[in-house]
Design an enzyme around this catalytic site. Structure first.
Site, short mmCIF file in Angstrom:
data_model
loop_
_atom_site.label_atom_id
_atom_site.label_comp_id
_atom_site.label_asym_id
_atom_site.label_seq_id
_atom_site.Cartn_x
_atom_site.Cartn_y
_atom_site.Cartn_z
N GLU A 177 0.82 -1.20 0.00
CA GLU A 177 0.00 0.00 0.00
C GLU A 177 0.87 1.26 0.00
O GLU A 177 0.53 2.26 -0.65
CB GLU A 177 -0.93 -0.02 1.23
CG GLU A 177 -2.07 0.95 1.14
CD GLU A 177 -3.18 0.62 2.15
OE1 GLU A 177 -3.45 -0.56 2.40
OE2 GLU A 177 -3.76 1.58 2.69
N GLU B 247 2.04 1.67 -3.41
CA GLU B 247 0.92 2.14 -4.24
C GLU B 247 0.70 3.64 -4.05
O GLU B 247 0.51 4.39 -5.02
CB GLU B 247 -0.36 1.37 -3.89
CG GLU B 247 -1.55 1.75 -4.77
CD GLU B 247 -2.85 1.06 -4.34
OE1 GLU B 247 -2.84 0.28 -3.36
OE2 GLU B 247 -3.88 1.33 -4.99
N CYS C 240 -8.18 -1.88 4.25
CA CYS C 240 -8.08 -3.10 5.08
C CYS C 240 -9.33 -3.39 5.87
O CYS C 240 -9.42 -4.42 6.53
CB CYS C 240 -6.87 -3.04 6.00
SG CYS C 240 -6.36 -1.41 6.42
N SER D 266 -7.41 1.92 -2.19
CA SER D 266 -6.23 1.13 -2.48
C SER D 266 -6.67 -0.22 -3.02
O SER D 266 -7.67 -0.79 -2.56
CB SER D 266 -5.41 0.94 -1.21
OG SER D 266 -4.51 -0.13 -1.39
N LYS E 249 -15.41 -9.38 8.28
CA LYS E 249 -14.38 -10.25 7.70
C LYS E 249 -14.97 -11.59 7.27
O LYS E 249 -14.46 -12.25 6.38
CB LYS E 249 -13.26 -10.51 8.71
CG LYS E 249 -12.47 -9.27 9.07
CD LYS E 249 -11.31 -9.03 8.12
CE LYS E 249 -10.55 -7.78 8.52
NZ LYS E 249 -9.76 -7.22 7.43
N GLU F 258 -16.33 -10.73 3.95
CA GLU F 258 -15.23 -10.51 3.01
C GLU F 258 -14.67 -11.84 2.49
O GLU F 258 -14.43 -12.01 1.29
CB GLU F 258 -14.11 -9.72 3.69
CG GLU F 258 -12.91 -9.48 2.80
CD GLU F 258 -11.74 -8.86 3.56
OE1 GLU F 258 -11.44 -9.31 4.68
OE2 GLU F 258 -11.12 -7.93 3.02
N GLU G 136 -14.49 -13.28 -5.52
CA GLU G 136 -13.15 -13.11 -6.11
C GLU G 136 -12.02 -13.49 -5.14
O GLU G 136 -10.86 -13.50 -5.55
CB GLU G 136 -12.97 -11.68 -6.60
CG GLU G 136 -12.93 -10.60 -5.52
CD GLU G 136 -14.31 -10.09 -5.11
OE1 GLU G 136 -15.32 -10.78 -5.36
OE2 GLU G 136 -14.38 -9.00 -4.49
N CYS H 114 -10.27 -1.62 14.83
CA CYS H 114 -10.54 -3.06 15.02
C CYS H 114 -10.65 -3.44 16.49
O CYS H 114 -11.35 -4.38 16.84
CB CYS H 114 -9.46 -3.91 14.38
SG CYS H 114 -9.05 -3.39 12.71
#
Ligand code: SF4
Ligand code: SF4
Ligand code: SF4
Ligand code: FES
Lengths: 593, 209
Positions: free
Chosen positions: A278, A281, A304, A324, A363, A366, A371, A520
């Site tokens: 990241e 990036e 994230c 990102s 999560k 996710e 994908e 988190c």
């Protein structure tokens, strides 16, 4: 200031405070079922009733402000009777069965019934019929257990700015839930689980995958590895009665080995890796913008936090190019565990099971995105929340507090302090700055102790500016450039930040968003009950973990260096692109019927 | 048994049909122009045109304090019911979540999310009407129309609903068809009441009160 007495204790309290707050300062507990920190008092549950001299009715302590000269009694016969009656009414409608209820261990309704001495229910109520909603991979809802306190409504609307849950219909037929009592997946819920963190009963909880994990562990054919997110080590102890803010990293590793995992790994490893990807990036985007004059999407947003990803896909699709492309550390880990690590132990991806321990229900969702299968199979098989791990350890008879410390397994187990602070708001930003600043200037990030105070703490939206001086040759285009960054946590705050960016009131280069209040450490799957005092203790513990590490910058993680040498090549390289990066798509706010 | 936690925050009587609730303080009636330009619930009209008209109308309601309920009323008068797509647009225009808007819709029994017939039949099942045969009247109407409460006949002529007290207890049992109150109805009369609505436009003169 107002002077009043509560149970004959003389005290002063600010005029703006409620009886409930004043009582807490005097050490007097008043039970509550609907009150939520940070939201307007609704006065919906009526278990906080108190007696105020001169008042005809019993007012609700949570929504009644103190007055000078007020005389309050919280434990009179009248109060006790009224509270019991309120509870009995709730229980008469409650379609529950404590013995088999997922919430039985820490259910506030059950605890309160015991606390107030409710031993029988004199009313014959019509029970709300049970209806289980398993439409999302993250959450389980059961209307029959709902006591209509509306904490979830408040948290989802006021704190998260989503509004997926609202009272539907009216009177006895009122149901607290998504539009027209449909399933949760019909509306734009981001599956953050903050509703499940505040629900006092078993009406909204995390979906439980413990049995699936036991089954995988028991299967001799399967090689089962576990990863633990940075926020777990600062909270898991609470599941075993330890003080909030107790670090249990070593004991957690020991416990996971006793559970039977073949390898105990660290999501911190892939958090360090995330910083490499990241950070690169970000620098690449800045270069395109400042040197190439290309139109690249800035500010860049962190990626994230999967609740935040869904939130952007639902509500700010025009900003999807700003996210990102890095997968979250959980998904980077899964993709590498089933390729890089699998190869090192001669396993095929399909022989491996990857289990995540996460503070987060989003999560779970996710990991099920179609994908997320870059290894050729599902990269992460099961996601358990901190609460589920607590249950799992208890099922196995493992007493966490009494274990000896152990370490993580190698290849995907080492981490730096920069990875630890992914657990709290501002942490990803600071971790990225620690590495990016050093890459650009060859010097350490200025500021005491590698910390950036303006982006720490519980303020909803935080900003900082860093001017780059002494940039080395490759990055000379950044010389003298002031980087503006912003940090938001809790999606309501994210919404405010996004709207100000959209209006052009603010402009930044890099923005960190974490879905949950506090980051988190305050995730929707963390031990209950999380309020700001608990959040601050967990954050403090995380910084202790960071500062206790010999290495505190992601690029120094030896296993990260090794994986680039042996497997990935370089950040944003061909393999990274395939395994560690992803894409996003706009989503409909309402599923069409 | 209703506990304190049940949803009772809105003060108007949610059983009151729109026309009766006018002037009750909390409700504004839809503007006249809007009501007239959109009398299209007789035949299933082309909804995409109506949706465009709705988009044009909404900004005015968004500005008004408490504009949501009037906007929903206008929408219902345009479409004859509240289609999902229209509700989505209303929720976006008002900056409220879809669940919040449907919470309001489902609170008031006069809103419908299934297509409504040309005539809305509402049978009072308040205490007085109930004891004097309201239930039998409802049974008869179900038989006459072939539909259940909350449903619409296939020809979109009638929708059937049950209500709680229209304030006509002295003349129970009462049946409301559109704005017309039919009093002291009994099960043998229902078919002839309906017949009038089948044959004439609107049945304006049939309120026998
Ligand atoms: S929600 Fe609480 S009271 Fe209800 S069944 Fe579960 S544990 Fe028992
Ligand atoms: S998971 Fe989050 S977005 Fe979904 S209903 Fe709960 S609080 Fe709202
Ligand atoms: S689901 Fe839980 S938090 Fe929401 S209203 Fe019901 S009991 Fe309260
Ligand atoms: S906590 Fe006061 S009414 Fe619920």
């Amino acid at each position: 200031m107002a002077t009043l007495t509560i149970n004959d204790i003389l005290l002063t309290a600010p005029e703006s405070s409620t009886i409930l707050e004043a009582a807490a300062r005097a050490g007097v507990r008043i039970p509550t079922l609907c009150n939520v920190e940070g939201c307007d008092a609704l006065g919906a549950c009526r278990v906080c009733l108190v007696e105020v001299a001169g008042a005809r009715n019993l007012p609700a302590a949570c929504s009644t402000p103190v007055r000078d000269g007020m005389v309050v009694h919280t434990n009179s016969p009248r109060v006790r009777k009224a509270r019991k009656q309120t509870l009995e009414l709730l229980l008469s409608e409650h379609n529950g069965d404590c013995q088999t209820c997922i919430r039985s261990r820490d259910c506030e309704l059950r605890e309160l019934s015991a606390e107030l001495g409710v031993t029988s229910v004199r009313y014959q109520g019509e029970k709300t019929s049970a209806r289980i909603d398993l439409s999302t991979p993250a959450l389980m809802r059961d209307i029959g257990k709902c006591i209509k306190c509306r904490r979830c409504v408040q948290v989802c609307s006021e704190i998260q700015g989503v509004g997926a849950l609202h009272p539907q219909s009216r009177g006895f037929d009122t149901v607290i839930g998504p539009a027209f009592m449909m399933d949760l997946d019909t509306v734009a819920c981001v599956q953050c689980g903050q509703c499940s963190a505040v629900c006092p009963v078993g009406a909204i909880t995390e979906r439980d995958y413990i049995e699936d994990v036991w089954k995988a562990i028991a299967d001799p054919e399967r090689f089962v590895v576990v990863q633990t997110a940075p926020a777990i080590r600062a909270a898991l102890g609470e599941e075993f009665g330890m003080e909030p803010g107790t670090l249990v990293t070593g004991r957690m590793c020991a416990a996971l080995r006793r559970v039977g995992f073949d390898r105990v790994f660290d999501t911190n490893f892939s958090a360090d890796l995330t910083i490499m990807e990241e950070g690169t990036e970000l620098l690449t985007r800045l270069k395109s913008a400042l040197v190439g004059g290309e139109s690249v999407a800035l500010p860049m947003f962190t990626s994230c936090s999967p609740g935040w990803i869904s939130f952007t896909e639902y509500y700010y699709p025009e900003y999807l190019p700003n996210l990102s492309t890095c997968k979250s550390p959980q998904q980077m880990f899964g993709a590498l565990a089933k390729t890089y690590y699998a190869k090192s132990v001669n396993k095929k991806p399909e022989e491996m099971t990857v289990v995540s321990i996460m503070p987060c229900t989003a999560k779970k969702a996710e990991s099920q995105r179609p994908e997320m299968n870059s290894s050729g199979v599902r990269d992460v098989d099961y996601v358990l929340t901190t609460r589920e791990l607590g249950r799992m350890l208890r099922q196995a008879g493992i007493d966490l507090p009494s274990l000896e410390d152990e370490g993580m397994d190698s290849l995907m187990g080492s981490s730096t302090g920069a990875a630890d602070i992914f657990a709290n708001t501002g942490g990803v930003m600071v971790a990225a700055l620690r590495t990016a600043y050093e890459i650009v200037t060859g010097r350490e990030l200025p500021g005491e102790n590698l910390r950036v105070e303006p982006v720490e703490g519980l303020a909803g939206v935080k900003e900082a500016s860093i001017t780059i001086t002494g940039a080395n040759e490759e990055w000379s285009f950044l010389e003298g450039v002031t980087l503006n960054v912003a940090v938001a946590h809790g999606l309501g705050n994210a919404r405010r930040l996004m709207d100000s960016i959209k209006r052009g009131d603010a402009s930044y280069h890099f923005v960190e968003v974490m879905t949950c209040p506090g980051g988190c450490i305050g995730g929707g799957g963390q031990p209950r009950y999380t309020d700001d005092s608990v959040r601050l203790k967990r954050i403090e513990a995380i910084y202790r973990e960071d500062q206790g590490k010999p290495l505190r910058k992601s690029h120094l993680n030896p296993e990260v260096q090794k994986i680039y040498n042996d497997f990935l090549g370089k950040p944003l390289g061909e393999r990274s692109h395939h395994l560690l990066h992803t894409h996003y798509a706009q989503r409909d706010l309402v599923k069409s019927n | 048994m209703n506990t304190a936690l049940n949803h009772t925050s809105m003060k108007v009587n949610p059983d009151m049909p729109v026309a009766v609730a006018e002037g009750s303080g909390d409700l504004e009636s839809p503007t006249h122009e809007a009501g007239e330009m959109a009398c299209s619930h007789h035949e299933p009209a082309d909804e995409s045109i109506l949706l465009e008209q709705l988009d044009d109308l909404l900004p005015e309601y968004v500005q008004k304090p408490g504009g949501l309920i009037p906007a929903l009323q206008v929408c219902q008068s345009m479409f004859g019911y509240l289609p999902q797509e229209a509700l989505k647009r209303i929720s976006e225009a008002f900056g409220k979540s879809y669940s919040e808007v449907t919470g309001v819709v489902s609170f008031y029994s006069f809103f419908s999310v299934v297509p409504r017939g040309k005539h809305l039949i509402r049978v009072c099942l308040g205490t007085a009407c109930y004891v004097r045969g309201g239930k039998e009247v409802l049974q008869a109407l179900k038989k006459d129309t072939g539909i259940d409460v909350g449903e619409t006949t296939e020809d979109r002529l009638f929708s059937l609903d049950a209500g709680r007290c229209f304030g006509a207890c002295g003349l129970a049992p009462a049946v409301l068809v559109d704005e017309n109150m039919h009093k002291r109805v009994n099960a043998s009369k229902t078919a002839s009441i309906l017949e009038n609505y089948r044959t004439s436009e609107g049945g304006k003169s049939h309120g026998d009160g």
